[in-house]
Design an enzyme around this catalytic site. Structure first.
Site, PDB file in Angstrom:
ATOM      1  N   LYS A 209       0.852  -1.190   0.000  1.00 19.43           N
ATOM      2  CA  LYS A 209       0.000   0.000   0.000  1.00 19.43           C
ATOM      3  C   LYS A 209       0.879   1.227   0.000  1.00 19.43           C
ATOM      4  O   LYS A 209       2.010   1.198   0.507  1.00 19.43           O
ATOM      5  CB  LYS A 209      -0.866   0.009   1.268  1.00 19.43           C
TER       6      LYS A 209
HETATM    7  N1  GLU Z   1      -7.455  -0.058  -2.997  1.00 17.09           N
HETATM    8  C1  GLU Z   1      -8.217  -1.236  -3.234  1.00 17.09           C
HETATM    9  C2  GLU Z   1      -8.229  -2.126  -2.007  1.00 17.09           C
HETATM   10  O1  GLU Z   1      -8.014  -1.685  -0.905  1.00 17.09           O
HETATM   11  C3  GLU Z   1      -7.801  -1.958  -4.507  1.00 17.09           C
HETATM   12  C4  GLU Z   1      -6.404  -2.463  -4.512  1.00 17.09           C
HETATM   13  C5  GLU Z   1      -5.963  -3.049  -5.859  1.00 17.09           C
HETATM   14  O2  GLU Z   1      -6.790  -3.168  -6.751  1.00 17.09           O
HETATM   15  O3  GLU Z   1      -4.788  -3.369  -5.960  1.00 17.09           O
HETATM   16  O4  GLU Z   1      -8.544  -3.285  -2.088  1.00 17.09           O
END
Ligand code: GLU
Length: 421
Positions: free
Chosen positions: A111
């Site tokens: 993240k």
């Molecule tokens: N931000 C989204 C999540 O928390 C999508 C992450 C992604 O598609 O890599 O799942």
């Protein structure tokens, strides 16, 4: 330490570790693996100088955390938010690891975050901030290393800039370095709706377990970003009466059911619920306490805590946001008999279609929308069944079952690969 750092119940990383510990204990996880999986593999902290429109330079703080790359490249969104902290990004990265394992896609978890208020930046400032952030974390990015995606405060345009900046540096067009891109730029059909669609599939499966009919149910949705809007729309399509929805200005309620398409049109036009006259106004806190059948917290972390969990009256909680329920609230919801579909299962539709996007980009061939939708359906139904099975088998909550499933799959691969010590 970041001055925004939150301690205790509302620290998301502690919330993640509290659940991880319970899952590890139930699994009888080997102490070595316990130590490896409980913390992030790698954290990168960067300073991001940006030329502002008035000619000054402002330096922003940025993070990219890779929690695990055991099952594949780190995968997870980038959050632009004034309150984002390193511990929050750590938690979100770990949640991505477990989430990817729960739906069984070959990714690890990562993240990113930049401390900024995207609403207060001009489009030029936003683009320069994005590009410089990417340049600063470039060494750890790549289709086989770490693949970002949208999260709070970022969107398809930001992903397009990420793709372009990375491509400029590697001197070739590389679409598979990031997902959630516009469809014309290697994005996947159905990606925008994917998280909301996954939530609706989970709600449908959970109602079946509970013996409840969608057309006899009411729902309240907290949050009206992409996830909130799409979830409300799909729930309404399934016959559920959506009586309340909210944004940061507060909630809108209409006991006869809100005309969701109309509400979404208003939101897309004005970017706020304010000024919409098809219902009464209540607070976000009141929305969480409504006597509805289904409650979907799809805004942000820590909205249901040990302080207000006792006031939740919904029978089914489907978590659209990451970490909307604190570890302290888990026990209270459990005792009340609320059926919880935890975040790492409920909102996994987004990363599932991100995986489809990455596959399509790598193969260079794109799928029709019905293929994306049907593969997502299969994946979510299987993950839901796996979690509910695990919960029954080990007599644990759905949340701990989801953690157990995720942790066990990552531990398994780590065992197979062996520890390069
Ligand atoms: N931000 C989204 C999540 O928390 C999508 C992450 C992604 O598609 O890599 O799942």
């Amino acid at each position: 330490m970041n001055p925004n750092q939150v301690l205790g119940e509302e620290n998301p990383f502690e919330a993640m570790q509290a659940r991880f510990d319970l899952a590890a204990a139930k699994l009888g996880l080997d102490p070595g693996l316990y130590q490896i999986l409980r913390r992030p593999d790698r954290e990168l902290l960067v300073s991001i100088p940006v030329l502002m429109d008035d000619g000054s330079i402002h330096v922003f703080d940025g993070y990219r955390v890779q929690h695990s790359m055991a099952r594949g490249p780190a995968k997870g969104g980038i959050r632009f938010d004034p309150n984002v902290t390193l511990d929050e990004v750590r938690a979100l990265a770990a949640w991505m690891t477990w989430k990817c394992a729960v739906v069984n896609v070959p990714f690890g978890g990562g993240k990113g975050g930049v401390v900024c208020d995207p609403g207060k930046l001009s489009i030029g400032e936003l683009e320069r901030l994005t590009r410089r952030y990417v340049a600063n974390i470039l060494d750890i990015l790549g289709p086989d290393r770490d693949v970002p995606a949208p999260d709070m405060g970022t969107n398809g345009q930001v992903m397009a800039w990420i793709m372009d900046t990375y491509s400029m540096h590697v001197r070739s067009a590389c679409t598979s370095v990031v997902t959630g891109k516009p469809v014309g730029l290697g994005g996947s059909l159905g990606r925008i709706e994917a998280t909301g669609r996954g939530l609706q599939i989970c709600a449908r499966e959970a109602l079946q377990v509970l013996g409840m009919r969608p057309d006899e149910c009411t729902a309240a949705v907290q949050g009206s970003g992409n996830v909130g809007q799409v979830t409300a729309t799909f729930l309404a399509k399934m016959g559920v009466k959506v009586t309340a929805i909210s944004d940061i200005t507060g909630a809108l309620i209409n006991e006869d059911g809100l005309p969701i398409d109309d509400v979404c049109k208003h939101l897309q036009r004005f970017r706020t619920l304010e000024g919409y006259d098809g219902g009464d106004r209540i607070t976000n806190k009141e929305l969480l306490e409504l006597p509805v059948d289904i409650l979907v917290p799809a805004a942000t972390e820590n909205v249901i805590t040990s302080r207000n969990a006792k006031d939740v009256r919904a029978k089914l909680l489907v978590e659209g946001a990451n970490g909307p329920v604190t570890a302290g609230a888990d026990k209270i919801l459990d005792e009340k008999g609320v059926f919880v579909v935890p975040d790492i299962l409920a909102n996994a539709g987004g990363v599932s279609v991100s995986y489809f996007e990455w596959v399509q980009d790598r193969v260079g061939m794109f799928w029709p929308e019905h293929e994306v939708v049907s593969r997502l359906e299969t994946m979510m139904v299987k993950a839901f069944a796996d979690v509910v099975d695990m919960a029954k088998r080990f007599e644990v909550s759905n949340r701990i079952a989801a953690y157990m499933l995720g942790v066990d799959r990552v531990a398994d691969i780590t065992r197979m690969r062996g520890v390069y010590a």
